[in-house]
Design an enzyme around this catalytic site. Structure first.
Site, PDB file in Angstrom:
ATOM      1  N   HIS A  18       0.863  -1.176   0.000  1.00 48.62           N
ATOM      2  CA  HIS A  18       0.000   0.000   0.000  1.00 48.62           C
ATOM      3  C   HIS A  18       0.898   1.224   0.000  1.00 48.62           C
ATOM      4  O   HIS A  18       1.654   1.422   0.950  1.00 48.62           O
ATOM      5  CB  HIS A  18      -0.898   0.002   1.236  1.00 48.62           C
ATOM      6  CG  HIS A  18      -1.787  -1.209   1.310  1.00 48.62           C
ATOM      7  ND1 HIS A  18      -3.054  -1.234   0.783  1.00 48.62           N
ATOM      8  CD2 HIS A  18      -1.563  -2.458   1.804  1.00 48.62           C
ATOM      9  CE1 HIS A  18      -3.591  -2.441   0.968  1.00 48.62           C
ATOM     10  NE2 HIS A  18      -2.698  -3.207   1.579  1.00 48.62           N
ATOM     11  N   HIS A 135      -8.615 -10.542  -0.979  1.00 50.57           N
ATOM     12  CA  HIS A 135      -8.535 -10.439   0.482  1.00 50.57           C
ATOM     13  C   HIS A 135      -9.520 -11.473   1.008  1.00 50.57           C
ATOM     14  O   HIS A 135     -10.729 -11.241   1.018  1.00 50.57           O
ATOM     15  CB  HIS A 135      -8.899  -9.024   0.958  1.00 50.57           C
ATOM     16  CG  HIS A 135      -8.753  -8.847   2.432  1.00 50.57           C
ATOM     17  ND1 HIS A 135      -7.822  -8.007   3.007  1.00 50.57           N
ATOM     18  CD2 HIS A 135      -9.388  -9.451   3.465  1.00 50.57           C
ATOM     19  CE1 HIS A 135      -7.903  -8.093   4.331  1.00 50.57           C
ATOM     20  NE2 HIS A 135      -8.856  -8.966   4.640  1.00 50.57           N
ATOM     21  N   HIS A 170      -2.012 -12.369   1.618  1.00 50.19           N
ATOM     22  CA  HIS A 170      -1.623 -12.467   3.032  1.00 50.19           C
ATOM     23  C   HIS A 170      -2.241 -13.692   3.727  1.00 50.19           C
ATOM     24  O   HIS A 170      -3.044 -13.560   4.648  1.00 50.19           O
ATOM     25  CB  HIS A 170      -1.934 -11.194   3.809  1.00 50.19           C
ATOM     26  CG  HIS A 170      -3.202 -10.472   3.406  1.00 50.19           C
ATOM     27  ND1 HIS A 170      -4.435 -11.066   3.424  1.00 50.19           N
ATOM     28  CD2 HIS A 170      -3.410  -9.208   2.970  1.00 50.19           C
ATOM     29  CE1 HIS A 170      -5.340 -10.185   3.025  1.00 50.19           C
ATOM     30  NE2 HIS A 170      -4.739  -9.059   2.748  1.00 50.19           N
ATOM     31  N   ASP A 243       2.294  -6.821   2.321  1.00 45.72           N
ATOM     32  CA  ASP A 243       1.135  -6.093   2.843  1.00 45.72           C
ATOM     33  C   ASP A 243       1.579  -4.928   3.718  1.00 45.72           C
ATOM     34  O   ASP A 243       0.975  -4.653   4.757  1.00 45.72           O
ATOM     35  CB  ASP A 243       0.167  -7.013   3.600  1.00 45.72           C
ATOM     36  CG  ASP A 243      -1.169  -6.326   3.847  1.00 45.72           C
ATOM     37  OD1 ASP A 243      -1.433  -5.279   3.232  1.00 45.72           O
ATOM     38  OD2 ASP A 243      -1.955  -6.844   4.676  1.00 45.72           O
TER      39      ASP A 243
HETATM   40  C1  NCD Z   1      -4.538  -2.727   4.694  1.00 45.59           C
HETATM   41  C2  NCD Z   1      -4.558  -1.205   4.617  1.00 45.59           C
HETATM   42  O1  NCD Z   1      -4.322  -0.541   5.640  1.00 45.59           O
HETATM   43  O2  NCD Z   1      -4.790  -0.664   3.536  1.00 45.59           O
HETATM   44  N1  NCD Z   1      -4.675  -3.108   6.074  1.00 45.59           N
HETATM   45  C3  NCD Z   1      -4.342  -4.285   6.627  1.00 45.59           C
HETATM   46  O3  NCD Z   1      -4.609  -4.458   7.817  1.00 45.59           O
HETATM   47  N2  NCD Z   1      -3.736  -5.215   5.959  1.00 45.59           N
HETATM   48  C4  NCD Z   1      -5.606  -3.291   3.834  1.00 45.59           C
HETATM   49  C5  NCD Z   1      -5.479  -4.767   3.609  1.00 45.59           C
HETATM   50  O4  NCD Z   1      -4.600  -5.232   2.885  1.00 45.59           O
HETATM   51  O5  NCD Z   1      -6.286  -5.514   4.173  1.00 45.59           O
HETATM   52 ZN    ZN Z   2      -3.017  -5.149   1.970  1.00 45.19          ZN
END
Ligand code: NCD
Ligand code: ZN
Length: 337
Positions: A18, A135, A170, A243
């Site tokens: 992200h 997801h 993940h 992730d």
């Molecule tokens: C991710 C995010 O903050 O964008 N958060 C997370 O807990 N992994 C989104 C995601 O990949 O689920």
């Molecule tokens: Zn993610």
């Protein structure tokens, strides 16, 4: 056998990151570019990346922040998204569409509650040779059971679309590992450093660690062992996707703390330690530089990266975010590429 003090691996890829948007993006993108050749960029911005125009401008924003990083683009599958839109996203350069169930993670209020509402989009993803990234958590199921409860949908999608390549993102549970390994070759999973190394004991067993809170949540020791075994086995269906999901410190240290772990600054050092401690350092390259690229049908990266046994302490904060393992001493360092 004693492990070497330094190894050189082909430039790695991270198949789940992200990078966020706005002013924060450039720090995160540059942090990624120090070590990774390519990153698969998640589309859960606000608004999401769901049109060719949004995809192109997001890619341009990343490129101007970190020109040496190749951003592999994804789009967020919207309920009712039609085939023409998927084709236009492919033409704009998307490699994958991301399936977010309704409400299970950050910015998923526009997520999918009914798999039927995305059948056209998924059919187009298959037809266009794109990858479906999922997801895999079932809304409404108990928190520790959400991944397992989603697995029938994963199997159903794999059966319904016999040429579709799917990544269960993940993977966090023994059941998830088992499902990915049992499904055909065209179904793979990404593995994060935090799910590989941490459990709920680290998250809530002592004092609450909000910086380890993510979706799916880190799970039990048995779940972690299943992930570790499969990764150490060198199974090509499991490859690295961090992730890495930074949130500002104030959004994490809050009564309504956001989910997401900022793993990017420490993912390679932690992985090197994991493999080295098990006498398997020679397996890290396949996991971070080969299996993912092969699954996505990408050529291997040029260039290389060195991982060196060297002590350093993870900063308490980077770009306003508390990284994974903040303040901890690392035994390995990833040199800048
Ligand atoms: C991710 C995010 O903050 O964008 N958060 C997370 O807990 N992994 C989104 C995601 O990949 O689920
Ligand atoms: Zn993610």
């Amino acid at each position: 056998m004693r492990e070497p003090a330094e190894i050189e691996i082909r430039t790695p890829d991270d198949f789940h990151v992200h990078l966020r948007q706005g002013p924060a993006l450039s720090g995160y993108a540059r942090e990624a570019a120090r070590r990774f050749g390519r990153v698969l960029v998640m589309p859960n911005t606000l608004p999401p990346i769901a049109t060719p125009g949004e995809l192109a401008s997001y890619r341009a924003e990343i490129r101007s922040a970190a020109p040496e990083l190749t951003a592999l683009m994804t789009f967020k599958i919207q309920p009712g998204m039609d085939r023409a839109t998927v084709r236009s996203l492919r033409d704009a350069g998307a490699l994958a569409g991301k399936y977010y169930p309704l409400g299970v993670t950050t910015n998923s209020e526009d997520g999918i509650s009914d798999t039927d509402s995305v059948m056209d989009a998924v059919a187009a993803i298959e037809a266009e040779g794109l990858v479906l990234c999922i997801h895999g958590e079932e809304p409404g199921a108990e928190i520790l059971d959400r991944e397992r409860a989603f697995l029938p949908r994963l199997a159903h999608l794999a059966r319904s679309f016999p040429r579709l390549r799917i990544v269960l993102e993940h993977v966090s549970s023994a059941a998830g590992v088992e499902a990915v390994l049992a499904l055909p070759e065209r179904v793979a999973g990404t593995v994060t450093v935090h799910h590989l190394l941490y459990t709920m004991d680290d998250l809530i067993g002592g004092r609450l660690d909000p910086h380890l809170f993510c979706k799916p949540v880190v799970k039990t020791r048995a779940d972690r062992s299943a992930l570790q075994r499969a990764v150490l086995d060198g199974n090509r269906k499991l490859f690295f996707g961090s992730d890495s999901a930074p949130h500002p410190r104030s959004a994490k240290e809050s009564a309504q703390g956001e989910a997401g772990v900022y793993a990017m600054p420490v993912s390679l050092p932690l992985l090197a330690g994991f493999f080295a401690e098990r006498g398997a350092l020679d397996r890290i390259e396949d996991f971070v530089s080969r299996f993912g690229a092969e699954f996505y049908g990408l050529p291997p990266n040029g260039g290389s990266l060195r991982l060196r046994r060297a002590r350093w302490t993870v900063p308490e904060e980077i770009d306003g975010v508390v990284p994974l393992a903040a303040g901890r001493e690392m035994a390995w360092r990833a040199l800048d590429r």
